[in-house]
Design an enzyme around this catalytic site. Sequence first.
Site, PDB file in Angstrom:
ATOM      1  N   ASP A 199      -1.884  -3.917   2.164  1.00 37.88           N
ATOM      2  CA  ASP A 199      -0.437  -3.906   2.014  1.00 37.88           C
ATOM      3  C   ASP A 199       0.208  -5.187   2.538  1.00 37.88           C
ATOM      4  O   ASP A 199       1.352  -5.493   2.232  1.00 37.88           O
ATOM      5  CB  ASP A 199       0.163  -2.698   2.741  1.00 37.88           C
ATOM      6  CG  ASP A 199       1.650  -2.599   2.467  1.00 37.88           C
ATOM      7  OD1 ASP A 199       2.001  -2.511   1.279  1.00 37.88           O
ATOM      8  OD2 ASP A 199       2.445  -2.664   3.407  1.00 37.88           O
ATOM      9  N   GLY A 231       6.359  -4.795  -0.115  1.00 36.19           N
ATOM     10  CA  GLY A 231       5.617  -5.377  -1.227  1.00 36.19           C
ATOM     11  C   GLY A 231       5.935  -4.722  -2.559  1.00 36.19           C
ATOM     12  O   GLY A 231       6.249  -5.386  -3.546  1.00 36.19           O
TER      13      GLY A 231
END
Length: 504
Positions: free
Chosen positions: A277, A412
């Site tokens: 991540d 993200g």
Amino acid sequence: MQLTLWTYEAPPHVGAMRIATAMEGVHYVLHAPQGDTYADLLFTMIERQAKRPPVTYTTFQARDLGGDTAELFKTAVAEAYERFRPQALIVGASCTAELIQDDPGGLARALDLPVPVVPLELPAYQKKENWGAAETFYRLVRALADPACPRHAGGRPRCNLLGPAALGFRHRDDVTEIAALLDRIGVDVGVVAPLGASPADLARLGEADFNVVLYPEIASTAARWLQKTFGQPIVATVPIGVGATRDFVAEVARVAGLPADVAAGASRLPWYSHSVDSTYLTGKRVFIFGDATHAIAAARIARDELGFTVAGLGTYGREFAREVREAAAHHGVEALVTDDYLEVEARVAELQPDLVLGTQMERHVAKRLGIPCAVISAPVHVQDFPARHSPQMGFEGANVIFDTWVHPLMMGLEEHLLTMFREDFEFHGEAAPSHLGTAATPDRKPDPAPHSAGWAPDAERELRKVPFFVRGKARRNTERFAREQGIALITVETLYHAKAHFSS
Ligand code: SF4
């Protein structure tokens, strides 16, 4: 004269107040005009201390200047001693009192009090808060450390923790963290100073085997004097960040004669920043500004531990400019050494970073420019004296830093959606990170440079299709291209010509 709106540091007597307030049994008599008591609020309101700083002000007024201000000072010292019965006194002048040259040290000596009186010479027109704190701490250590104090015998190695003070950014929690870490590796902490130390504690500084300087801005001078006087080595690595904490443990182990592979614990930061991540963090451009210690530490973490690119690095602390210049050179950028926030703002606008790490001032700058920001250094406001445990140092400090720095960034997935669905009502290019409220983030338009070209409406629209995190750069490059080519109105064509020009 210098036109000043915001200052990164207060006058040096506030630095002296930070030392007096941090300690127990020390009282500060400050020759100062009426009104200087404002500084009390820094401690009672910003730091939320439950007690007033141990400071007596002479608070002279205009009418006193025709009379005997020296007598006023002597009376204030005598009364402060009677009322507070401190174990040591420090005496000095604020900026205005410096001009009337009453010699606080000489006047206090004449009273012949039965406790040590430490006079301070703080040149308020040349020096600032951190220098004032360092000088005060040094003077107190010099006056109170007992030269006959024997080195402790037997048991585990022992060190003093030097530098934590009142109004210090996360000092309280850093001390807890580092004391626990030292305990884990088998080192005892003798004296923590100035935070929580009394004059009697300073007297026994010489018992320790070595000194750990947590905040060089405050404790370097005193530590160097202790090294000269008591032969105590200095551990100078500041343990902010995982790498720096490991280096710190290694340095402590070497100085204390412990095995080099001593187990010190670990942080979650390395795994968090390696987890998939965090991939989108890689290469994000970060601008860093603060006191030298925190700025240098932040640059190392940003590059080596989070995969950011250091786009700019600077400090307001001129005493440590050399160290910051060295660090900046290491990161391949030019250091910005200034205490003028407008210069900092201009550099941020020019660089258009993805993240600003700075002080309370940079928070305002970043807010104006619509850039995510996290605080890494004093000066800070009340929210950076949190109720919860929030160190910057040690392994837990690295955990806190990971969360704090990543938090203001767009997540993200969200960033990805923004690029894909620019026309979406929620994920449009002007949207702020979803966890930071609903307000729209303005496009990052720097103040227009002189003679900058204008934008045709369709070119502006086309620019908005560029993902927001590189849009500032695209705007800047296009404007530069237009200036160089003598183009007055930027069209869609100019935008693409500029793109071709800079990518060729
Ligand atoms: S004496 Fe110094 S600190 Fe006090 S008000 Fe004047 S400039 Fe400010």
